[in-house]
Design a protein around this motif. Structure first.
Motif, PDB file in Angstrom:
ATOM      1  N   ASP A 214       0.827  -1.206   0.000  1.00  0.00           N
ATOM      2  CA  ASP A 214       0.000   0.000   0.000  1.00  0.00           C
ATOM      3  C   ASP A 214       0.867   1.265   0.000  1.00  0.00           C
ATOM      4  OD1 ASP A 214      -2.278  -1.539   0.003  1.00  0.00           O
ATOM      5  OD2 ASP A 214      -2.727  -1.241   2.130  1.00  0.00           O
ATOM      6  N   CYS A 215       1.922   1.266   0.814  1.00  0.00           N
ATOM      7  CA  CYS A 215       2.821   2.424   0.855  1.00  0.00           C
ATOM      8  C   CYS A 215       3.529   2.606  -0.486  1.00  0.00           C
ATOM      9  CB  CYS A 215       3.835   2.271   1.982  1.00  0.00           C
ATOM     10  SG  CYS A 215       3.148   2.542   3.624  1.00  0.00           S
ATOM     11  N   LEU A 216       3.961   1.500  -1.091  1.00  0.00           N
ATOM     12  CA  LEU A 216       4.596   1.579  -2.402  1.00  0.00           C
ATOM     13  C   LEU A 216       3.646   2.181  -3.434  1.00  0.00           C
ATOM     14  CD1 LEU A 216       6.859   0.895  -4.444  1.00  0.00           C
ATOM     15  CD2 LEU A 216       5.835  -1.397  -4.621  1.00  0.00           C
ATOM     16  N   ALA A 217       2.394   1.729  -3.439  1.00  0.00           N
ATOM     17  CA  ALA A 217       1.432   2.237  -4.420  1.00  0.00           C
ATOM     18  C   ALA A 217       1.190   3.729  -4.228  1.00  0.00           C
ATOM     19  CB  ALA A 217       0.123   1.463  -4.309  1.00  0.00           C
ATOM     20  N   MET A 218       1.064   4.173  -2.979  1.00  0.00           N
ATOM     21  CA  MET A 218       0.842   5.593  -2.725  1.00  0.00           C
ATOM     22  C   MET A 218       2.069   6.418  -3.103  1.00  0.00           C
ATOM     23  SD  MET A 218      -0.343   7.490   0.791  1.00  0.00           S
ATOM     24  CE  MET A 218      -0.386   9.300   0.852  1.00  0.00           C
ATOM     25  N   ALA A 219       3.254   5.892  -2.790  1.00  0.00           N
ATOM     26  CA  ALA A 219       4.480   6.622  -3.132  1.00  0.00           C
ATOM     27  C   ALA A 219       4.613   6.797  -4.635  1.00  0.00           C
ATOM     28  CB  ALA A 219       5.694   5.887  -2.573  1.00  0.00           C
ATOM     29  N   GLU A 220       4.290   5.755  -5.388  1.00  0.00           N
ATOM     30  CA  GLU A 220       4.368   5.868  -6.846  1.00  0.00           C
ATOM     31  C   GLU A 220       3.305   6.809  -7.390  1.00  0.00           C
ATOM     32  OE1 GLU A 220       4.187   1.759  -8.007  1.00  0.00           O
ATOM     33  OE2 GLU A 220       6.384   1.541  -7.934  1.00  0.00           O
ATOM     34  N   ARG A 221       2.130   6.802  -6.789  1.00  0.00           N
ATOM     35  CA  ARG A 221       1.060   7.695  -7.242  1.00  0.00           C
ATOM     36  C   ARG A 221       1.388   9.162  -6.962  1.00  0.00           C
ATOM     37  NH1 ARG A 221      -3.949   7.565  -3.523  1.00  0.00           N
ATOM     38  NH2 ARG A 221      -2.731   9.258  -2.556  1.00  0.00           N
ATOM     39  N   ASP A 222       1.934   9.447  -5.760  1.00  0.00           N
ATOM     40  CA  ASP A 222       2.149  10.830  -5.337  1.00  0.00           C
ATOM     41  C   ASP A 222       3.606  11.267  -5.410  1.00  0.00           C
ATOM     42  OD1 ASP A 222      -0.543  10.920  -4.823  1.00  0.00           O
ATOM     43  OD2 ASP A 222      -0.356  10.644  -2.661  1.00  0.00           O
ATOM     44  N   ASP A 223       4.469  10.440  -5.979  1.00  0.00           N
ATOM     45  CA  ASP A 223       5.888  10.745  -6.125  1.00  0.00           C
ATOM     46  C   ASP A 223       6.527  11.051  -4.769  1.00  0.00           C
ATOM     47  OD1 ASP A 223       8.324  11.045  -7.369  1.00  0.00           O
ATOM     48  OD2 ASP A 223       7.972  13.136  -7.947  1.00  0.00           O
ATOM     49  N   LEU A 224       6.442  10.092  -3.852  1.00  0.00           N
ATOM     50  CA  LEU A 224       7.002  10.216  -2.516  1.00  0.00           C
ATOM     51  C   LEU A 224       8.194   9.284  -2.355  1.00  0.00           C
ATOM     52  CD1 LEU A 224       3.627  10.024  -0.546  1.00  0.00           C
ATOM     53  CD2 LEU A 224       4.851  12.104  -1.220  1.00  0.00           C
TER      54      LEU A 224
END
Length: 449
Positions: A214-224
């Motif tokens: 989940d963290c990986l998906a959010m990081a890729e979506r929001d460039d984190l």
């Protein structure tokens, strides 16, 4: 007119760029220009005569747990290994609240400024109460400190085979909802940002596979950015093999975290092939020399990883293992560890300084603006000072003297163009009150009252 002009300094502006007897000019919150003794200096509203001292970029702390200074030098764990150390302290950390997190962050940031650090991460992974991340950002705002906070988390409690008690563990939905909130409120991707956010389950042995994905998906979506501990202790290998049937690095790769947006803390026990795979994937690594030595569980071969192409930064780690937050000390200890491991020719002061500046900035994905003093960089810098007695006889190389002699402290620390330490003294008007309140909170957390 230039806002601040620092003159008569030995300028370490970036790797392979130094100026003896030079000057550097700050306009608003950026480096405007720099020059040597033969080049005309611009007019300035304020002139600081460095009197031959060393000026460097502000040091970048790429791994920290600020809340842990509330249990600094806690006597019952001074002989413990990593896992038993955590198991003893987790119950104390269940007492964290907003006041405790604000004060521990405030004190950490002032301590870092005195050690020449102008940008720091904070891997906040213990969440016994909601909205604790906000307190760290409030401290950074009140001080004027450049801050990248990692919204850490744990999902696996003792009941599920993990180390922490249930009171500091959260479920995946709660964690991700707060990640969304914190990023929306505090993450500033713009140039010159003072606050940014990364995502970081604390470790593979305390986080579920779902939260990693989940963290990986959010990081890729929001460039984190993504951050976690990896291969820190031999016990971690045993745990990973029993739970996942693979090594920690292999599990890290299976979760999709082997990406240039990730940086990892410690990375002491990979195999040669595992390290090579993460280097090729663009993963950065943070060495925490003082913590590694204090807890006695080994330390990464930082120079070998650097020479093979990995971005390697330095970190103080949490104050409960290192028991201090001084990036100058981390740089010195990194140099000493490198030399004792691989010989005196293997590492010099400039290598450690590069790790503490460019290396850390690269781990944070921020080396376009911090970790160097090229024109256009953020105006984050340090004028170093030490006792004349300590420096007596150091005539030929001010950068080597910076780590070989000492102790060194920040005489002047400038962040975002603002002087936050002057003549070795922190300028924060609220420091005395914060220290008084911090002592009260530390006694409460340690159950001494």
């Amino acid at each position: 007119m230039i806002d601040i002009l620092i003159c008569d300094a030995h300028l370490y502006l970036d790797r392979d760029w130094e100026i003896a007897g030079g000057w550097i000019a700050i306009e608003k919150n950026r480096v405007h220009s720099a020059g040597g003794p033969g080049q005309p200096m611009p007019a300035a509203a304020r002139i600081i005569n460095a009197r031959g001292r060393l000026v460097t970029p502000g040091l970048v702390n790429a791994h920290h747990h600020m809340f842990q200074n509330l249990t600094r030098a806690y006597a019952p764990v001074t002989r413990n290994g990593l896992f038993s150390w955590l198991e003893t302290l987790y119950p104390l950390w269940t007492g964290l609240d907003g006041e405790a997190v604000y004060l521990s962050s405030y004190i950490s940031m002032v301590e870092l400024l005195l050690g020449g650090c102008t940008t720091s991460t904070d891997h906040m992974y213990v969440h016994p109460r909601p909205y604790l991340m906000d307190a760290g950002f409030a401290a950074a705002r009140d001080i004027g400190f450049r801050f990248l906070a990692t919204r850490g988390c744990m999902t696996r409690s003792q009941e599920n085979g993990g180390l922490p008690p249930a009171a500091v563990v959260q479920d995946e939905d709660t964690i991700m909802a707060d990640c969304e909130r914190v990023v929306a409120r505090f993450h500033d991707p713009a140039p010159g940002a003072m606050t940014r956010v990364a995502l970081g389950p604390v470790s593979l042995f305390s986080a579920s596979e779902q939260i990693m994905r989940d963290c990986l998906a959010m990081a890729e979506r929001d460039d984190l950015r993504l951050h976690t501990h990896l291969a820190e202790d031999v016990e971690e290998d045993d745990y990973s093999l029993s739970i996942y049937g693979c090594t920690p690095t292999e599990h890290f790769e299976r979760m999709g975290w082997a990406t240039p947006r990730a940086w990892i803390a410690h990375y002491i026990y990979p195999s040669t092939s595992e390290a090579e795979r993460l280097i090729r994937a663009g993963v950065g690594m943070v060495q925490c020399p003082s913590s590694n030595m204090m807890i006695g569980n080994g330390s990464a071969d930082a120079m070998d990883l650097r020479e093979r192409g990995m971005n390697v930064g330095l970190g103080t780690n949490g104050s409960a293992t290192t028991d201090m937050a001084c990036m100058w000390m981390e740089a010195r200890n990194a140099m000493l560890l490198g030399r004792i491991r691989n010989g005196p020719a293997s590492m010099v002061a400039r290598d450690a300084l590069d790790m503490a500046t460019r290396g850390g900035a690269a781990c944070l994905g921020w080396d376009d603006e911090i970790g160097h003093l090229r024109p256009g960089a953020c105006a984050d810098l340090v004028i170093w000072q030490s006792s004349p007695v300590a420096l007596a006889g150091a005539m030929t190389d001010p950068v080597e003297a910076w780590l070989r002699c000492g102790p060194m402290v920040a005489g002047t620390t400038i962040v975002n163009g603002q002087v936050l330490v002057e003549d070795g003294r922190p300028l924060q008007s609220g420091l005395a009150d914060a220290l008084h309140r911090h002592a009260r909170e530390a006694r409460r957390i340690q159950k001494l009252d």
